[in-house]
Design a protein around this motif. Structure first.
Motif, PDB file in Angstrom:
ATOM      1  N   GLY A  40       0.796  -1.234   0.000  1.00 13.78           N
ATOM      2  CA  GLY A  40       0.000   0.000   0.000  1.00 13.78           C
ATOM      3  C   GLY A  40       0.823   1.277   0.000  1.00 13.78           C
ATOM      4  N   VAL A  41       2.016   1.206  -0.600  1.00 16.68           N
ATOM      5  CA  VAL A  41       2.888   2.388  -0.586  1.00 16.68           C
ATOM      6  C   VAL A  41       3.455   2.752  -1.957  1.00 16.68           C
ATOM      7  CG1 VAL A  41       3.683   2.090   1.800  1.00 16.68           C
ATOM      8  CG2 VAL A  41       4.973   1.011  -0.055  1.00 16.68           C
ATOM      9  N   ARG A  42       3.751   4.047  -2.067  1.00 21.58           N
ATOM     10  CA  ARG A  42       4.640   4.540  -3.116  1.00 21.58           C
ATOM     11  C   ARG A  42       5.909   4.900  -2.355  1.00 21.58           C
ATOM     12  NH1 ARG A  42       1.385   7.996  -5.007  1.00 21.58           N
ATOM     13  NH2 ARG A  42       0.918   6.916  -6.934  1.00 21.58           N
ATOM     14  N   GLU A  43       7.052   4.337  -2.793  1.00 25.32           N
ATOM     15  CA  GLU A  43       8.257   4.553  -1.981  1.00 25.32           C
ATOM     16  C   GLU A  43       9.478   4.887  -2.820  1.00 25.32           C
ATOM     17  OE1 GLU A  43      10.947   2.272  -1.909  1.00 25.32           O
ATOM     18  OE2 GLU A  43      10.112   0.493  -2.850  1.00 25.32           O
ATOM     19  N   ALA A  44      10.439   5.527  -2.166  1.00 21.67           N
ATOM     20  CA  ALA A  44      11.720   5.836  -2.797  1.00 21.67           C
ATOM     21  C   ALA A  44      12.842   5.482  -1.835  1.00 21.67           C
ATOM     22  CB  ALA A  44      11.801   7.315  -3.143  1.00 21.67           C
ATOM     23  N   MET A  45      13.921   4.914  -2.387  1.00 23.81           N
ATOM     24  CA  MET A  45      15.122   4.613  -1.606  1.00 23.81           C
ATOM     25  C   MET A  45      16.183   5.661  -1.939  1.00 23.81           C
ATOM     26  SD  MET A  45      14.695   2.020   0.334  1.00 23.81           S
ATOM     27  CE  MET A  45      15.063   0.304   0.603  1.00 23.81           C
ATOM     28  N   LEU A  46      16.718   6.277  -0.884  1.00 26.06           N
ATOM     29  CA  LEU A  46      17.794   7.252  -1.060  1.00 26.06           C
ATOM     30  C   LEU A  46      19.053   6.681  -0.419  1.00 26.06           C
ATOM     31  CD1 LEU A  46      14.942   8.915  -0.598  1.00 26.06           C
ATOM     32  CD2 LEU A  46      16.449  10.841  -0.947  1.00 26.06           C
ATOM     33  N   HIS A  47      20.089   6.590  -1.210  1.00 19.50           N
ATOM     34  CA  HIS A  47      21.332   5.959  -0.759  1.00 19.50           C
ATOM     35  C   HIS A  47      22.041   6.834   0.265  1.00 19.50           C
ATOM     36  CE1 HIS A  47      25.687   4.967  -1.190  1.00 19.50           C
ATOM     37  NE2 HIS A  47      25.199   3.754  -1.072  1.00 19.50           N
ATOM     38  N   VAL A  48      22.447   6.214   1.394  1.00 20.66           N
ATOM     39  CA  VAL A  48      23.175   6.948   2.435  1.00 20.66           C
ATOM     40  C   VAL A  48      24.651   6.561   2.437  1.00 20.66           C
ATOM     41  CG1 VAL A  48      23.379   7.404   4.913  1.00 20.66           C
ATOM     42  CG2 VAL A  48      21.113   7.161   3.875  1.00 20.66           C
ATOM     43  N   ALA A  49      24.932   5.243   2.485  1.00 17.66           N
ATOM     44  CA  ALA A  49      26.324   4.809   2.625  1.00 17.66           C
ATOM     45  C   ALA A  49      26.492   3.369   2.162  1.00 17.66           C
ATOM     46  CB  ALA A  49      26.751   4.915   4.087  1.00 17.66           C
ATOM     47  N   ASP A  50      27.737   3.008   1.860  1.00 16.48           N
ATOM     48  CA  ASP A  50      28.073   1.617   1.564  1.00 16.48           C
ATOM     49  C   ASP A  50      28.907   1.056   2.706  1.00 16.48           C
ATOM     50  OD1 ASP A  50      26.928   1.253  -1.039  1.00 16.48           O
ATOM     51  OD2 ASP A  50      28.460   2.632  -1.786  1.00 16.48           O
ATOM     52  N   GLY A  51      28.671  -0.216   3.021  1.00 19.74           N
ATOM     53  CA  GLY A  51      29.461  -0.862   4.073  1.00 19.74           C
ATOM     54  C   GLY A  51      29.854  -2.255   3.632  1.00 19.74           C
ATOM     55  N   ASP A  52      30.628  -2.947   4.474  1.00 14.28           N
ATOM     56  CA  ASP A  52      31.092  -4.309   4.174  1.00 14.28           C
ATOM     57  C   ASP A  52      29.934  -5.240   3.859  1.00 14.28           C
ATOM     58  OD1 ASP A  52      33.565  -3.412   4.692  1.00 14.28           O
ATOM     59  OD2 ASP A  52      33.751  -4.343   6.681  1.00 14.28           O
ATOM     60  N   GLN A  53      28.836  -5.069   4.597  1.00 13.69           N
ATOM     61  CA  GLN A  53      27.700  -5.988   4.461  1.00 13.69           C
ATOM     62  C   GLN A  53      26.641  -5.464   3.492  1.00 13.69           C
ATOM     63  OE1 GLN A  53      27.687  -8.937   5.893  1.00 13.69           O
ATOM     64  NE2 GLN A  53      29.503  -8.636   7.154  1.00 13.69           N
ATOM     65  N   GLY A  54      26.922  -4.345   2.847  1.00 12.99           N
ATOM     66  CA  GLY A  54      25.942  -3.790   1.915  1.00 12.99           C
ATOM     67  C   GLY A  54      25.637  -2.343   2.223  1.00 12.99           C
ATOM     68  N   ALA A  55      24.724  -1.777   1.439  1.00 13.87           N
ATOM     69  CA  ALA A  55      24.443  -0.346   1.530  1.00 13.87           C
ATOM     70  C   ALA A  55      23.348  -0.058   2.551  1.00 13.87           C
ATOM     71  CB  ALA A  55      24.034   0.182   0.163  1.00 13.87           C
ATOM     72  N   SER A  56      23.220   1.217   2.900  1.00 11.34           N
ATOM     73  CA  SER A  56      22.109   1.636   3.758  1.00 11.34           C
ATOM     74  C   SER A  56      21.388   2.810   3.106  1.00 11.34           C
ATOM     75  CB  SER A  56      22.605   1.993   5.151  1.00 11.34           C
ATOM     76  OG  SER A  56      23.476   3.098   5.088  1.00 11.34           O
ATOM     77  N   TYR A  57      20.102   2.893   3.414  1.00 14.29           N
ATOM     78  CA  TYR A  57      19.224   3.833   2.732  1.00 14.29           C
ATOM     79  C   TYR A  57      18.250   4.500   3.705  1.00 14.29           C
ATOM     80  CZ  TYR A  57      20.595   0.698  -1.083  1.00 14.29           C
ATOM     81  OH  TYR A  57      21.310  -0.061  -1.968  1.00 14.29           O
ATOM     82  N   VAL A  58      17.682   5.600   3.250  1.00 22.18           N
ATOM     83  CA  VAL A  58      16.444   6.122   3.836  1.00 22.18           C
ATOM     84  C   VAL A  58      15.341   5.736   2.865  1.00 22.18           C
ATOM     85  CG1 VAL A  58      15.125   8.180   4.460  1.00 22.18           C
ATOM     86  CG2 VAL A  58      17.565   8.075   4.947  1.00 22.18           C
ATOM     87  N   GLN A  59      14.275   5.161   3.397  1.00 18.80           N
ATOM     88  CA  GLN A  59      13.131   4.803   2.553  1.00 18.80           C
ATOM     89  C   GLN A  59      11.989   5.763   2.876  1.00 18.80           C
ATOM     90  OE1 GLN A  59      11.017   1.031   3.362  1.00 18.80           O
ATOM     91  NE2 GLN A  59      10.859   0.756   1.142  1.00 18.80           N
ATOM     92  N   LEU A  60      11.605   6.563   1.898  1.00 21.62           N
ATOM     93  CA  LEU A  60      10.480   7.481   2.075  1.00 21.62           C
ATOM     94  C   LEU A  60       9.218   6.791   1.585  1.00 21.62           C
ATOM     95  CD1 LEU A  60      12.183  10.775   0.832  1.00 21.62           C
ATOM     96  CD2 LEU A  60      11.920   9.952   3.186  1.00 21.62           C
ATOM     97  N   LEU A  61       8.162   6.869   2.402  1.00 21.20           N
ATOM     98  CA  LEU A  61       6.929   6.106   2.149  1.00 21.20           C
ATOM     99  C   LEU A  61       5.718   7.026   2.117  1.00 21.20           C
ATOM    100  CD1 LEU A  61       7.776   3.703   5.054  1.00 21.20           C
ATOM    101  CD2 LEU A  61       7.705   2.900   2.677  1.00 21.20           C
ATOM    102  N   GLU A  62       4.977   6.976   1.019  1.00 20.07           N
ATOM    103  CA  GLU A  62       3.699   7.700   0.924  1.00 20.07           C
ATOM    104  C   GLU A  62       2.599   6.656   0.737  1.00 20.07           C
ATOM    105  OE1 GLU A  62       3.318  11.055  -2.096  1.00 20.07           O
ATOM    106  OE2 GLU A  62       1.619   9.803  -2.686  1.00 20.07           O
ATOM    107  N   PRO A  63       1.526   6.751   1.514  1.00 23.40           N
ATOM    108  CA  PRO A  63       0.470   5.738   1.382  1.00 23.40           C
ATOM    109  C   PRO A  63      -0.286   5.866   0.052  1.00 23.40           C
ATOM    110  CG  PRO A  63      -0.228   7.480   2.877  1.00 23.40           C
ATOM    111  CD  PRO A  63       1.204   7.767   2.531  1.00 23.40           C
ATOM    112  N   LEU A  64      -0.687   4.719  -0.508  1.00 21.80           N
ATOM    113  CA  LEU A  64      -1.504   4.743  -1.727  1.00 21.80           C
ATOM    114  C   LEU A  64      -2.943   5.116  -1.401  1.00 21.80           C
ATOM    115  CD1 LEU A  64      -0.211   1.543  -3.594  1.00 21.80           C
ATOM    116  CD2 LEU A  64       0.296   3.949  -4.104  1.00 21.80           C
ATOM    117  N   HIS A  65      -3.393   4.757  -0.191  1.00 26.51           N
ATOM    118  CA  HIS A  65      -4.751   5.065   0.282  1.00 26.51           C
ATOM    119  C   HIS A  65      -4.677   5.298   1.793  1.00 26.51           C
ATOM    120  CE1 HIS A  65      -5.775   3.108  -3.510  1.00 26.51           C
ATOM    121  NE2 HIS A  65      -5.111   2.047  -3.085  1.00 26.51           N
ATOM    122  N   PRO A  66      -5.683   5.968   2.353  1.00 28.15           N
ATOM    123  CA  PRO A  66      -5.698   6.132   3.818  1.00 28.15           C
ATOM    124  C   PRO A  66      -5.780   4.787   4.544  1.00 28.15           C
ATOM    125  CG  PRO A  66      -7.249   7.656   2.774  1.00 28.15           C
ATOM    126  CD  PRO A  66      -6.755   6.732   1.694  1.00 28.15           C
TER     127      PRO A  66
END
Ligand code: V0V
Ligand code: CO
Length: 140
Positions: A40-66
């Motif tokens: 139930g979301v429209r989302e975007a991943m914004l890259h923050v950093a890369d690490g040994d075990q993989g990357a980290s992100y901020v995920q912004l979430l907007e609901p598709l419906h209330p």
């Protein structure tokens, strides 16, 4: 079992406005945008950093419906941190291990997540009020 913080999920009313904010204030870059009907979301991943075990992100979430997880969250609590997503090597195995410890699983089996990941949620009431997501990154 938890390899890293994969992402912090942030609930917002207007995805495009929040992307613009994170880009202009923090200099982050959008690496993926997706509509996930099941979640139930429209989302975007914004890259923050890369690490040994993989990357980290901020995920912004907007609901598709209330009447969705994020829609109800926004109505009750307003914009803010919605969940934390931890990287795991094997989400099915992690669910088994965590479930065996008595933590309520929202998802008994993995679902489709952002960028091809396999994801599953743990109930916030059993994790000290924190909606917790397990993320097995796509190997591709
Ligand atoms: C609700 N509650 C939360 C919460 N959402 N507590 C902490 N963090 C949250 N995000 C509390 C809420 O205040 C209530 O407590 C109680 O849980 C029941 O909430 P509700 O208002 O009845 O809301 P529901 O029916 O939406 O149920 C809540 C759960 C639901 C957590 C079960 O939101 C859910 O299934 N979430 C998992 C799926 C999801 O969130 N998808 C969106 C992200 P009181 O007030 O009774 O004490 S998708 C995503 O991250 C993707 C695709 C990805 O990473 O790739
Ligand atoms: Co997430």
């Amino acid at each position: 079992m938890l390899l890293r913080i994969d992402h912090v999920g942030v609930a917002c009313h207007n995805l495009e406005e929040k992307i613009e904010f994170y880009e202009s204030v923090f200099g982050l870059t959008v690496v993926s945008r997706e509509v996930n009907e099941e979640q139930g979301v429209r989302e975007a991943m914004l890259h923050v950093a890369d690490g040994d075990q993989g990357a980290s992100y901020v995920q912004l979430l907007e609901p598709l419906h209330p009447d969705t997880a994020v829609g109800r969250f926004l109505a009750k609590r307003g914009e803010g941190v919605h969940h934390i997503g931890y990287g795991v090597a094997d989400v099915t195995r992690a669910l088994e291990e965590i479930g065996a410890k008595g933590v309520r699983l929202i998802d008994e089996r993995p679902r489709h997540g952002s960028m091809g990941a396999s994801i599953a949620f743990l109930h916030p009431k059993d994790v000290g009020g924190v909606l917790t997501e397990l993320v097995e990154t796509s190997r591709r």
